[in-house]
Design a protein around this motif. Structure first.
Motif, PDB file in Angstrom:
ATOM      1  N   MET A  17       0.841  -1.211   0.000  1.00  0.00           N
ATOM      2  CA  MET A  17       0.000   0.000   0.000  1.00  0.00           C
ATOM      3  C   MET A  17       0.868   1.250   0.000  1.00  0.00           C
ATOM      4  N   CYS A  18       0.306   2.326  -0.567  1.00  0.00           N
ATOM      5  CA  CYS A  18       0.980   3.631  -0.491  1.00  0.00           C
ATOM      6  C   CYS A  18       0.795   4.157   0.926  1.00  0.00           C
ATOM      7  N   GLY A  19       1.913   4.472   1.597  1.00  0.00           N
ATOM      8  CA  GLY A  19       1.846   4.987   2.969  1.00  0.00           C
ATOM      9  C   GLY A  19       1.233   6.375   3.037  1.00  0.00           C
ATOM     10  N   GLY A  20       1.106   7.042   1.890  1.00  0.00           N
ATOM     11  CA  GLY A  20       0.537   8.394   1.880  1.00  0.00           C
ATOM     12  C   GLY A  20      -0.976   8.369   1.839  1.00  0.00           C
ATOM     13  N   CYS A  21      -1.552   7.558   0.932  1.00  0.00           N
ATOM     14  CA  CYS A  21      -3.014   7.582   0.769  1.00  0.00           C
ATOM     15  C   CYS A  21      -3.667   6.233   1.061  1.00  0.00           C
ATOM     16  N   ARG A  22      -2.856   5.228   1.444  1.00  0.00           N
ATOM     17  CA  ARG A  22      -3.346   3.899   1.852  1.00  0.00           C
ATOM     18  C   ARG A  22      -3.985   3.083   0.732  1.00  0.00           C
ATOM     19  N   GLN A  61       5.679   6.994  -9.005  1.00  0.00           N
ATOM     20  CA  GLN A  61       4.697   7.754  -8.221  1.00  0.00           C
ATOM     21  C   GLN A  61       3.448   6.918  -7.962  1.00  0.00           C
ATOM     22  N   CYS A  62       2.788   7.206  -6.860  1.00  0.00           N
ATOM     23  CA  CYS A  62       1.540   6.521  -6.526  1.00  0.00           C
ATOM     24  C   CYS A  62       0.500   6.880  -7.591  1.00  0.00           C
ATOM     25  N   VAL A  63      -0.279   5.887  -7.986  1.00  0.00           N
ATOM     26  CA  VAL A  63      -1.274   6.129  -9.038  1.00  0.00           C
ATOM     27  C   VAL A  63      -2.425   6.989  -8.519  1.00  0.00           C
ATOM     28  N   SER A  64      -2.569   7.051  -7.225  1.00  0.00           N
ATOM     29  CA  SER A  64      -3.680   7.829  -6.669  1.00  0.00           C
ATOM     30  C   SER A  64      -3.234   9.212  -6.179  1.00  0.00           C
ATOM     31  N   CYS A  65      -2.293   9.251  -5.224  1.00  0.00           N
ATOM     32  CA  CYS A  65      -1.928  10.552  -4.644  1.00  0.00           C
ATOM     33  C   CYS A  65      -0.690  11.173  -5.301  1.00  0.00           C
ATOM     34  N   GLU A  66      -0.060  10.422  -6.174  1.00  0.00           N
ATOM     35  CA  GLU A  66       1.114  10.893  -6.944  1.00  0.00           C
ATOM     36  C   GLU A  66       2.387  11.061  -6.126  1.00  0.00           C
TER      37      GLU A  66
HETATM   38 ZN   LIG Z   1      -0.713   7.357  -2.602  1.00  0.00          ZN
END
Ligand SMILES: [Zn+2]
Length: 233
Positions: A198-203, A222-227
């Motif tokens: 999981m992305c630790g920024g946006c889960r 980069q995260c596909v959701s929060c970048e």
């Molecule tokens: Zn993210």
């Protein structure tokens, strides 16, 4: 090309800098003399002038009592000296003496009232003085604390700034630009750890392809959701 780890190290420095600078701003505000103290000082000045006014009126009243008393004494001396024999004159002197004694009593009453008022105003002033001195002592102690913290923080900021310069010098302009942009958009957090996929920024759970790219360490992923830039450790 900078790695996500390089940018993460830079972010650690930047977050510490943000924290130290924010704290310095708060200290700068808190170090100002509180309104309560300024107001108390003003109240004390007003009460001091009330007491001074009362004391001066008291002094005048004392003089006025003294004046009529000494006049009455003079008349009394004359009356009982045996030198005045005319009944008319003796009656006049007696009348004068009586009215002077009445006046003395009146003036003494007024003086007494003033003495009581001065006493009350004095007590009032003393309690304001102790409140002010307690508040001033408290603020002084708080101020000393804040100044000590400021003395520690300022060199800390300088140290962090040099670390930042060193960290930035190893990062290419494009990566640095992306990092800065994301930091502005993501409340200072441009780089996020990958935790259990999981992305630790946006889960969000990251797609396998993204995870693989992040793990490979080639370029920035980069995260596909929060970048946010993803860091796999
Ligand atoms: Zn993210």
């Amino acid at each position: 090309m900078a790695s996500a780890a390089d940018l993460f190290s830079l972010q650690e420095i930047d977050l510490a800098l943000d924290h130290a600078r924010d704290r310095l701003v708060v200290i700068e505000e808190e170090i100002q003399e509180p309104d309560e103290l300024r107001e108390l000082r003003q109240v004390q000045e007003e009460k001091e002038s009330v007491v001074a006014g009362l004391r001066s009126r008291q002094k005048d009243a004392e003089d006025e009592v003294e004046q009529v008393r000494s006049k009455a004494n003079q008349i009394e001396t004359k009356l009982y000296s045996g030198k005045v024999t005319s009944p008319k004159e003796l009656t006049d002197l007696n009348d004068d003496l009586r009215s002077l004694k009445e006046l003395t009593a009146k003036r003494e009453d007024r003086l007494l009232t003033l003495l009581v008022e001065t006493d009350e105003a004095d007590g009032d002033l003393s309690s304001t003085k102790s409140r002010l001195s307690a508040a001033a002592g408290e603020w002084q102690a708080r101020r000393d604390q804040l100044l000590a913290e400021e003395r520690e923080l300022k060199p800390e900021v300088e140290r962090l700034q040099s670390s930042r310069e060193a960290a930035v010098s190893g990062i290419d302009p494009a990566s640095l630009k992306l990092y800065q942009l994301l930091r502005e958009r993501k409340a200072g957090q441009a780089v996020a750890h990958v935790e259990r996929g999981m992305c630790g920024g946006c889960r969000i759970t990251l797609p396998m392809s993204v995870l693989q790219k992040a793990r490979s360490g080639t370029g920035l992923t980069q995260c596909v959701s929060c970048e946010r830039i993803l860091l796999v450790t």
